[in-house]
Motif scaffolding. Sequence first.
Motif, short mmCIF file in Angstrom:
data_model
loop_
_atom_site.label_atom_id
_atom_site.label_comp_id
_atom_site.label_asym_id
_atom_site.label_seq_id
_atom_site.Cartn_x
_atom_site.Cartn_y
_atom_site.Cartn_z
N SER A 118 -8.19 -23.17 -21.08
CA SER A 118 -7.53 -23.50 -22.70
C SER A 118 -8.38 -24.21 -23.66
O SER A 118 -8.74 -23.78 -24.35
N GLY A 119 -8.44 -25.55 -23.29
CA GLY A 119 -9.36 -25.93 -24.17
C GLY A 119 -10.65 -25.66 -24.15
O GLY A 119 -11.59 -25.42 -25.71
N ILE A 120 -11.05 -25.07 -23.18
CA ILE A 120 -12.60 -25.05 -23.87
C ILE A 120 -12.45 -23.22 -24.79
O ILE A 120 -13.27 -23.47 -25.08
N ARG A 121 -11.71 -21.95 -24.17
CA ARG A 121 -11.23 -21.06 -25.25
C ARG A 121 -10.77 -21.87 -26.66
O ARG A 121 -11.39 -21.36 -27.65
N ARG A 122 -10.35 -22.84 -27.09
CA ARG A 122 -9.64 -23.71 -28.00
C ARG A 122 -11.27 -24.23 -28.47
O ARG A 122 -11.47 -24.08 -30.02
N SER A 123 -11.73 -24.88 -27.68
CA SER A 123 -12.89 -25.67 -28.01
C SER A 123 -14.36 -24.66 -28.37
O SER A 123 -15.29 -24.50 -29.45
N ALA A 124 -14.45 -23.37 -28.19
CA ALA A 124 -15.24 -22.66 -28.14
C ALA A 124 -15.22 -21.65 -29.77
O ALA A 124 -16.37 -21.83 -30.09
N GLY A 125 -14.42 -21.93 -29.99
CA GLY A 125 -14.06 -21.49 -31.78
C GLY A 125 -14.61 -22.46 -32.72
O GLY A 125 -14.43 -21.96 -33.65
N ALA A 126 -14.57 -23.54 -32.21
CA ALA A 126 -15.28 -24.54 -32.95
C ALA A 126 -16.13 -25.14 -32.87
O ALA A 126 -16.11 -26.96 -32.22
N LEU A 127 -17.09 -24.92 -32.26
CA LEU A 127 -18.72 -25.82 -32.37
C LEU A 127 -19.01 -26.81 -33.27
O LEU A 127 -19.03 -25.75 -34.50
N GLU A 128 -19.85 -27.35 -33.15
CA GLU A 128 -20.17 -27.80 -34.42
C GLU A 128 -22.03 -28.98 -33.72
O GLU A 128 -22.28 -28.68 -33.23
N GLY A 129 -22.71 -29.10 -34.78
CA GLY A 129 -23.86 -29.46 -35.12
C GLY A 129 -25.02 -28.77 -34.89
O GLY A 129 -24.53 -27.56 -35.18
N GLY A 130 -26.34 -28.93 -34.87
CA GLY A 130 -27.48 -28.26 -34.58
C GLY A 130 -27.60 -27.27 -33.73
O GLY A 130 -26.45 -26.85 -32.87
N PRO A 131 -28.00 -26.42 -34.10
CA PRO A 131 -28.19 -24.55 -32.66
C PRO A 131 -28.53 -25.46 -31.32
O PRO A 131 -28.33 -24.46 -30.85
N GLY A 132 -29.40 -26.33 -31.46
CA GLY A 132 -29.45 -26.72 -30.26
C GLY A 132 -28.82 -27.40 -29.17
O GLY A 132 -28.06 -27.57 -27.74
N THR A 133 -27.67 -28.62 -30.28
CA THR A 133 -25.90 -28.96 -29.98
C THR A 133 -25.63 -27.90 -29.48
O THR A 133 -24.40 -28.13 -27.95
N ARG A 134 -25.41 -26.83 -30.44
CA ARG A 134 -24.44 -25.74 -29.80
C ARG A 134 -24.67 -24.47 -28.79
O ARG A 134 -23.67 -24.38 -27.63
N VAL A 135 -25.87 -24.64 -28.15
CA VAL A 135 -26.42 -24.04 -26.94
C VAL A 135 -26.43 -24.67 -26.09
O VAL A 135 -25.60 -24.10 -25.09
N ALA A 136 -26.76 -26.24 -26.20
CA ALA A 136 -26.03 -26.97 -25.73
C ALA A 136 -24.91 -27.14 -24.03
O ALA A 136 -24.05 -27.13 -23.56
N THR A 137 -23.53 -27.85 -25.28
CA THR A 137 -22.33 -27.08 -25.15
C THR A 137 -21.89 -25.79 -24.96
O THR A 137 -20.61 -25.95 -24.51
N LEU A 138 -22.52 -24.61 -25.55
CA LEU A 138 -21.80 -23.68 -24.91
C LEU A 138 -22.68 -23.85 -23.32
O LEU A 138 -21.38 -22.70 -22.28
N ILE A 139 -23.46 -24.10 -23.00
CA ILE A 139 -23.63 -24.11 -21.39
C ILE A 139 -22.63 -24.99 -20.80
O ILE A 139 -22.36 -24.91 -19.34
N SER A 140 -22.55 -26.02 -21.34
CA SER A 140 -22.32 -26.61 -20.69
C SER A 140 -20.37 -26.36 -20.27
O SER A 140 -19.96 -26.67 -19.20
N PHE A 141 -19.87 -25.62 -21.46
CA PHE A 141 -18.91 -24.96 -21.03
C PHE A 141 -18.68 -24.53 -20.66
O PHE A 141 -17.46 -23.85 -19.48
N ARG A 142 -19.16 -23.47 -20.12
CA ARG A 142 -20.04 -22.17 -19.11
C ARG A 142 -20.49 -22.77 -17.71
O ARG A 142 -19.30 -21.99 -17.04
N ARG A 143 -21.08 -23.20 -17.57
CA ARG A 143 -20.49 -24.69 -16.33
C ARG A 143 -18.57 -24.75 -15.97
O ARG A 143 -18.71 -25.00 -14.79
N LEU A 144 -18.13 -25.66 -16.82
CA LEU A 144 -17.23 -26.15 -16.38
C LEU A 144 -16.34 -25.16 -15.51
O LEU A 144 -15.55 -25.15 -15.03
N LEU A 145 -16.57 -23.34 -16.73
CA LEU A 145 -14.83 -22.51 -16.55
C LEU A 145 -15.61 -22.22 -15.13
O LEU A 145 -15.06 -21.77 -14.52
N ARG A 146 -17.24 -21.97 -14.93
CA ARG A 146 -17.10 -21.63 -13.69
C ARG A 146 -16.24 -22.03 -11.95
O ARG A 146 -16.23 -21.87 -11.79
N GLN A 147 -16.27 -23.58 -12.52
CA GLN A 147 -16.40 -24.67 -11.66
C GLN A 147 -15.10 -24.19 -11.39
O GLN A 147 -14.00 -24.33 -9.95
#
Length: 270
Positions: A118-147
Amino acid sequence: MLRTVAVVTALALGLAIVLTSAHRTAPRWEMWAALALALTAASGAVLAYGAQRWRELTALRPARVREVLRPLGALLLVALLLVVLALALSPDPLAGWRGWALSAIACLGALPAAATMSGIRRSAGALEGGPGTRVATLISFRRLLRQLLGAVGLLVALATLALGASPAPSPQGAVLIFGGNGSLLVALAYVPARAALREAATRLCDGLLPLGDADDAATVVARAEERAKLEQILEVDHNLMTDLQTGLVILGPLLSSAAAALLPGATGSS
């Protein structure tokens, strides 16, 4: 320390449930006892694992427990309604209290993982930083969710197998219904988070590689290829059902069993 305490506590509860069984002379008691102990030990481990993933999530983006209380409460309400329905349909609700106790331990073990989803769902809608930071954050979120999906999927599989091996008599189709309910609860926690990640990834792709302002065919093709690569990295095109079947290893057999039970004529004709 948290993992050790959680596993030992859950295993002690499981041992108490197993040793007080009235079916210790039944042929399948040893198998059920082994699965019940495995379920309780796994529940303690998943509880600690979910708590660790929550800390990992808050390191990526600050999150508070109160932010996930509402969706977590809704999930628990659905679980409670399913339990009440099962008790109402059962001819002797108190006869299988050990199974309900094992299920309750598994649900408690899955709570931190569900909260992190649920925290990942809320955090995904409020990404911050530059494009590279947001891409890295989304990849980390996806890895967390899969685990997390794999962790709670393990609990559903063990709980369903334990019910199937139970020496106590159970209504026909109880294993299928129980496994389906468990898979439903996991899907209710996973699907909103996965949809939020997909939506955030699509918005990011639209911002970085828009196709609407391309003037010529070469630009359109080049930008479309780059966008397809980025969408593949962010797993925008991944099939939701494939994700669930991968994380919920019990889902495939359950679907096959349901088809065999509901469509006997179709199975025989094939």
